[in-house]
Design a protein around this motif. Structure first.
Motif, PDB file in Angstrom:
ATOM      1  N   GLY A 148       0.861  -1.193   0.000  1.00 55.36           N
ATOM      2  CA  GLY A 148       0.000   0.000   0.000  1.00 55.36           C
ATOM      3  C   GLY A 148       0.889   1.232   0.000  1.00 55.36           C
ATOM      4  N   ALA A 149       0.699   2.109  -0.992  1.00 50.62           N
ATOM      5  CA  ALA A 149       1.555   3.310  -1.093  1.00 50.62           C
ATOM      6  C   ALA A 149       0.710   4.574  -0.960  1.00 50.62           C
ATOM      7  N   ILE A 150       1.248   5.543  -0.224  1.00 50.37           N
ATOM      8  CA  ILE A 150       0.616   6.858  -0.095  1.00 50.37           C
ATOM      9  C   ILE A 150       1.580   7.846  -0.749  1.00 50.37           C
ATOM     10  N   THR A 151       1.061   8.702  -1.634  1.00 45.81           N
ATOM     11  CA  THR A 151       1.963   9.583  -2.391  1.00 45.81           C
ATOM     12  C   THR A 151       1.602  11.065  -2.195  1.00 45.81           C
ATOM     13  N   PRO A 152       2.596  11.949  -2.336  1.00 46.92           N
ATOM     14  CA  PRO A 152       2.366  13.368  -2.029  1.00 46.92           C
ATOM     15  C   PRO A 152       1.923  14.181  -3.250  1.00 46.92           C
ATOM     16  N   VAL A 153       1.416  15.376  -2.984  1.00 44.07           N
ATOM     17  CA  VAL A 153       0.993  16.259  -4.075  1.00 44.07           C
ATOM     18  C   VAL A 153       2.212  16.883  -4.769  1.00 44.07           C
ATOM     19  N   HIS A 224      -5.664  -3.074   5.974  1.00 42.08           N
ATOM     20  CA  HIS A 224      -6.133  -4.202   5.153  1.00 42.08           C
ATOM     21  C   HIS A 224      -5.291  -5.452   5.392  1.00 42.08           C
ATOM     22  N   ARG A 225      -5.995  -6.561   5.598  1.00 41.74           N
ATOM     23  CA  ARG A 225      -5.344  -7.838   5.908  1.00 41.74           C
ATOM     24  C   ARG A 225      -4.390  -8.271   4.788  1.00 41.74           C
ATOM     25  N   LYS A 226      -4.723  -7.926   3.563  1.00 40.93           N
ATOM     26  CA  LYS A 226      -3.928  -8.432   2.435  1.00 40.93           C
ATOM     27  C   LYS A 226      -2.850  -7.448   1.998  1.00 40.93           C
ATOM     28  N   ILE A 227      -2.697  -6.361   2.731  1.00 40.35           N
ATOM     29  CA  ILE A 227      -1.577  -5.452   2.452  1.00 40.35           C
ATOM     30  C   ILE A 227      -0.431  -5.884   3.358  1.00 40.35           C
ATOM     31  N   ALA A 228       0.676  -6.243   2.732  1.00 39.25           N
ATOM     32  CA  ALA A 228       1.774  -6.817   3.501  1.00 39.25           C
ATOM     33  C   ALA A 228       2.721  -5.754   4.047  1.00 39.25           C
ATOM     34  N   LEU A 229       2.754  -4.604   3.383  1.00 42.61           N
ATOM     35  CA  LEU A 229       3.722  -3.559   3.741  1.00 42.61           C
ATOM     36  C   LEU A 229       3.136  -2.235   3.274  1.00 42.61           C
ATOM     37  N   ILE A 230       3.418  -1.149   4.030  1.00 43.00           N
ATOM     38  CA  ILE A 230       2.995   0.141   3.498  1.00 43.00           C
ATOM     39  C   ILE A 230       4.217   1.023   3.267  1.00 43.00           C
ATOM     40  N   CYS A 231       4.103   1.866   2.270  1.00 39.12           N
ATOM     41  CA  CYS A 231       5.187   2.808   1.964  1.00 39.12           C
ATOM     42  C   CYS A 231       4.554   4.185   1.849  1.00 39.12           C
ATOM     43  N   ARG A 248       3.938  -3.164   9.165  1.00 39.01           N
ATOM     44  CA  ARG A 248       5.299  -2.782   8.806  1.00 39.01           C
ATOM     45  C   ARG A 248       5.239  -1.628   7.791  1.00 39.01           C
ATOM     46  N   ALA A 249       6.044  -0.585   8.018  1.00 40.01           N
ATOM     47  CA  ALA A 249       5.959   0.596   7.162  1.00 40.01           C
ATOM     48  C   ALA A 249       7.338   1.090   6.758  1.00 40.01           C
ATOM     49  N   VAL A 250       7.435   1.514   5.499  1.00 40.95           N
ATOM     50  CA  VAL A 250       8.603   2.252   5.020  1.00 40.95           C
ATOM     51  C   VAL A 250       8.136   3.705   4.968  1.00 40.95           C
ATOM     52  N   VAL A 251       8.710   4.547   5.819  1.00 41.90           N
ATOM     53  CA  VAL A 251       8.175   5.907   5.959  1.00 41.90           C
ATOM     54  C   VAL A 251       9.170   6.944   5.421  1.00 41.90           C
ATOM     55  N   ALA A 252       8.780   7.567   4.322  1.00 42.21           N
ATOM     56  CA  ALA A 252       9.565   8.661   3.734  1.00 42.21           C
ATOM     57  C   ALA A 252       8.900   9.952   4.175  1.00 42.21           C
ATOM     58  N   GLY A 253       9.394  10.501   5.268  1.00 43.91           N
ATOM     59  CA  GLY A 253       8.715  11.610   5.937  1.00 43.91           C
ATOM     60  C   GLY A 253       9.257  12.982   5.558  1.00 43.91           C
ATOM     61  N   PRO A 254       8.859  13.997   6.325  1.00 44.14           N
ATOM     62  CA  PRO A 254       9.213  15.375   5.997  1.00 44.14           C
ATOM     63  C   PRO A 254      10.660  15.707   6.320  1.00 44.14           C
ATOM     64  N   GLY A 451      25.554   7.590  -7.098  1.00 44.25           N
ATOM     65  CA  GLY A 451      24.437   6.903  -6.441  1.00 44.25           C
ATOM     66  C   GLY A 451      23.218   6.840  -7.323  1.00 44.25           C
ATOM     67  N   TYR A 452      22.114   6.448  -6.729  1.00 50.47           N
ATOM     68  CA  TYR A 452      20.898   6.180  -7.498  1.00 50.47           C
ATOM     69  C   TYR A 452      19.763   7.054  -6.982  1.00 50.47           C
ATOM     70  N   ILE A 453      18.659   7.056  -7.716  1.00 48.15           N
ATOM     71  CA  ILE A 453      17.558   7.977  -7.380  1.00 48.15           C
ATOM     72  C   ILE A 453      16.346   7.238  -6.828  1.00 48.15           C
ATOM     73  N   SER A 454      15.624   7.912  -5.971  1.00 48.49           N
ATOM     74  CA  SER A 454      14.268   7.539  -5.588  1.00 48.49           C
ATOM     75  C   SER A 454      13.645   8.803  -5.015  1.00 48.49           C
ATOM     76  N   PHE A 455      12.341   8.933  -5.142  1.00 47.28           N
ATOM     77  CA  PHE A 455      11.660  10.078  -4.529  1.00 47.28           C
ATOM     78  C   PHE A 455      11.019   9.674  -3.207  1.00 47.28           C
ATOM     79  N   SER A 456      11.321   8.466  -2.729  1.00 47.14           N
ATOM     80  CA  SER A 456      10.869   8.063  -1.394  1.00 47.14           C
ATOM     81  C   SER A 456      12.117   7.789  -0.569  1.00 47.14           C
ATOM     82  N   ILE A 457      12.448   8.762   0.287  1.00 43.20           N
ATOM     83  CA  ILE A 457      13.671   8.656   1.091  1.00 43.20           C
ATOM     84  C   ILE A 457      13.242   8.392   2.525  1.00 43.20           C
ATOM     85  N   ALA A 458      13.464   7.156   2.949  1.00 42.57           N
ATOM     86  CA  ALA A 458      12.891   6.722   4.221  1.00 42.57           C
ATOM     87  C   ALA A 458      13.854   7.016   5.365  1.00 42.57           C
TER      88      ALA A 458
END
Ligand code: NAD
Length: 488
Positions: A148-153, A224-231, A248-254, A451-458
Motif C-alpha cells: 500500500g503506497a501513499i503519495t504526495p501532491v 487491510h489484511r492483504k496489504i503486507a507492507l505500506i510505503c 510494517r511501514a517504510v516511511v519517507a517523511g518530511p 548513487g541512485y535515485i528515488s523520490f521516497s527517502i525513508a
C-alpha cells in the motif's frame, strides 16, 4: 529526447486544445484534461478502482500472476513504465502542473524523465551466498506481496512511477492512495502503465489506484489484511499515521534541510548550488535547501555571491511582508506551529516578491533575505523559492542552529566548506539520511553526484533512498553437506 522550450510549448498547446475540444468542456483549464482522459467506464480495470477492497483484490491477483513469471518479465514490465514515463514526460508533466498548480513545468517534465531513466530495477536485486564445512546457504530476496503506497501532491505521478519500478522489481504489486490534489494525473499515468503492460505482458492491475482517495481510504489500506507492507511518502501527519498503523511501514517523511556555509567555502559555488537546489520545482523537493546558516565573517560576501548568481535579495520589511502573506499559525496549544499558506506554496519566485511588495523579473528563480534563526521561515518546511539566510557567530553556532532547524527529522543537510574537519563535525552532528558537501541537494540522489535515485527517502524507518531491495524480504535456503558432518 531533447526537452526544450519550443517542444514544451507545443505539447502544452496540444494538451490544452485537446481539453477544449472534448465534448462537454468549455475551454476549461487543463486540470480537466486528466479527468477527460480517464472516464468512469475505465474503472475496475487498468488499475483504476473506486474502493480499497476491489483494488487490493485485483492487485493480489496480479501479484499471484507475477509470481509465476520469470524475473526477466519484471524487467520487461519496468521497461514499459520507463518508456511511458520518458516518452510522455511532456504531456504527463503538463497535466501534473495543470492539476496541482504548484512547482515549475520544466521540472515536472524533467522529474518524470529522470525517474524513468534512473530508478534502479531488477539489477539491484542481490543474492547472498555462504558456503563452508556444513554446506551452502543461499539468501534470496523475495517479494512482500501487495504494497500500500501513499503519495504526495509535490510529485504525484513521479512518486508513483519510482515506487512502481522499485516495488515491481522486487516482485510486488501496489495499491496507491494518491494525494487528492494530484489524483487525476495519477489516474492517467496508472491507466497508461497498466494498459501497456496488459497488452505486452498479459497481466493487468500491477499498479492499482484509488481514484477518489480520502483519509478513510488511506486508513483502510493501512489496516487491510492483504496489504503486507505500506510505503508512505509525505509530511508529519501521514508519517505518524503510518508509524502508528501496526503494520510494517517504510516511511519517507518530511524534512527541513539546512545548509551551513563556513569561512573556507567557495562562496560563488555555494550560491550557484543553493539556487539550483532551492529553486528546483519552486522548492517542492523534500531534500531542497530550505534555510542557510553562514558564519559572520563571510556573511556579507555570501549575500553578494547570491545576488551575483541571479537570486534577488529582499529587504527586512519585504521579508516581513512575505512572511505574513506566506505563512500562518496553525494547531492548538503545544502543537501550535507555522505552516505554508496554500496560495503561495510552490509558486514562482516573482510571485513571492510581489507578495513582499517588490516587482522583479518573472524569470527570477529564487528570492532570499536575512532573518534570525528562530524566524518562521527558518523553522517551517515552507516549500517555496524563498530562502532565509542567518548570520552565525561561528561554525559551531551554525551547526547548532542547523540541528535545531532540522527538528530531528534526520532527512537531509548540506555544507559548503573546504575544511574536512568541519565537514565531519557537521555530518556527525546532523546524522541525516542525506548529507551533501559542496553540491546542490539533488547530487545526493545521483543527479550530479554518485548513487541512485528515488523520490521516497525513508528517514524515520531507516531504509534511506529506497531501492527494489527495500521492498523485499529475506528468504534463506540451506543445503546441508552431511558427508563431512557424518565423517564419511
Ligand atoms: P501531505 O503529508 O499533506 O500528504 C502526503 C500524503 O499523505 C497524501 O496522499 C495525503 O492525502 C496523505 N495523508 C496526509 N495525512 C494523512 C493521514 N493522517 N493519514 C493518512 N494519509 C494522510 O504531504 P504533501 O504536501 O503531499 O507532500 C509534501 C510533504 O511530503 C513534505 O513534508 C515533504 O517533505 C514530504 N516528502 C517526503 C519525501 C521523502 O522522500 N522523504 C518525498 C516527497 C515529499
Amino acid at each position: 529526447m531533447q526537452i526544450n522550450e519550443t517542444l514544451i510549448r507545443s505539447v502544452v498547446e496540444q494538451v490544452i486544445n485537446q481539453v477544449r475540444n472534448q465534448p462537454g468542456t468549455t475551454g476549461a483549464p487543463a486540470s480537466s484534461a486528466s479527468t477527460s482522459t480517464v472516464s468512469n467506464a475505465t474503472r475496475g480495470k487498468h488499475g483504476l478502482f473506486d474502493n480499497v477492497d476491489a483494488a487490493v483484490a485485483a492487485a493480489r491477483t496480479a501479484f499471484e500472476e507475477l509470481q509465476k513469471r520469470p524475473i526477466d518479465d519484471r524487467r520487461k514490465i519496468i521497461d514499459i513504465i520507463r518508456r511511458i514515463s520518458i516518452s510522455q514526460c511532456v504531456e504527463l508533466g503538463t497535466m501534473e502542473m495543470e492539476e496541482t498548480k504548484i512547482g515549475r513545468l520544466v521540472h515536472k517534465i524533467e522529474k518524470l524523465k529522470t525517474l524513468g531513466e534512473k530508478t534502479p530495477g531488477v539489477e539491484f536485486l542481490k543474492t547472498e551466498c555462504f558456503s563452508g564445512d556444513h554446506g551452502l546457504a543461499v539468501i534470496e530476496h523475495a517479494p512482500f506481496g501487495v504494497i500500500g503506497a501513499i503519495t504526495p501532491v509535490t510529485h504525484s505521478l513521479p512518486t508513483i512511477t519510482g515506487n512502481a519500478i522499485s516495488m515491481i522489481a522486487g516482485g510486488n504489486t501496489i495499491v496507491v492512495n494518491p494525494h487528492p490534489s494530484g489524483k487525476k494525473v495519477a489516474a492517467v499515468g496508472v491507466e497508461r502503465f497498466n494498459r501497456a503492460i496488459a497488452a505486452e505482458i498479459g497481466i493487468d492491475n500491477l499498479i492499482c489506484l484509488i481514484c477518489e482517495p480520502t483519509l478513510e481510504t488511506a486508513q483502510q489500506l493501512f489496516k487491510h489484511r492483504k496489504i503486507a507492507l505500506i510505503c508512505v511518502t509525505g509530511g508529519p501527519a501521514v508519517a505518524r499515521a503510518a508509524l502508528n498503523s501496526g503494520k510494517r511501514a517504510v516511511v519517507a517523511g518530511p524534512g527541513n534541510p539546512p545548509v551551513v556555509v563556513d569561512e573556507t567555502a567557495d562562496l560563488d559555488l555555494a550560491a550557484r548550488c543553493i539556487i539550483q537546489g532551492a529553486a528546483y520545482d519552486n522548492n517542492l523537493l523534500c531534500i531542497a535547501e530550505k534555510e542557510v546558516f553562514v558564519v559572520n565573517s563571510v556573511f556579507d560576501a555570501m549575500m553578494a555571491a547570491m545576488e551575483r548568481a541571479g537570486a534577488v535579495r529582499l529587504s527586512g520589511p519585504e521579508v516581513d511582508r512575505l512572511t505574513s502573506a506566506a505563512l500562518q499559525e496553525v494547531g492548538e496549544g503545544s502543537d501550535k506551529h507555522f505552516a505554508a499558506r496554500k496560495e503561495l506554496l510552490g509558486q514562482d519566485a516573482y510571485k513571492l516578491a510581489e507578495a513582499a511588495g517588490r516587482k522583479v523579473d518573472p524569470r527570477t528563480e529564487l528570492v532570499f533575505g536575512e532573518t534570525t534563526a528562530d524566524h518562521p521561515f527558518v523553522q517551517t518546511e515552507q516549500m517555496m523559492p524563498f530562502v532565509p539566510f542567518v548570520r552565525c557567530p561561528s561554525f559551531e553556532a551554525a551547526v547548532e542552529c542547523a540541528q535545531q532547524a532540522e527538528h530531528g527529522y534526520r532527512h537531509t543537510s548540506m555544507i559548503h566548506s573546504r575544511n574536512v574537519r568541519n565537514m565531519t563535525v557537521m555530518a556527525r552532528a546532523m546524522d541525516t539520511t542525506l548529507f551533501v558537501k559542496n553540491g546542490p541537494c539533488m547530487a545526493s540522489l545521483g543527479l550530479g553526484g554518485e548513487g541512485y535515485i528515488s523520490f521516497s527517502i525513508a528517514g524515520p524507518t531507516g531504509e534511506g533512498v529506497t531501492t527494489p531491495m527495500t521492498f523485499t524480504r529475506e528468504r534463506r535456503c540451506s543445503l546441508i553437506d552431511d558427508l563431512f558432518i557424518l565423517g564419511r
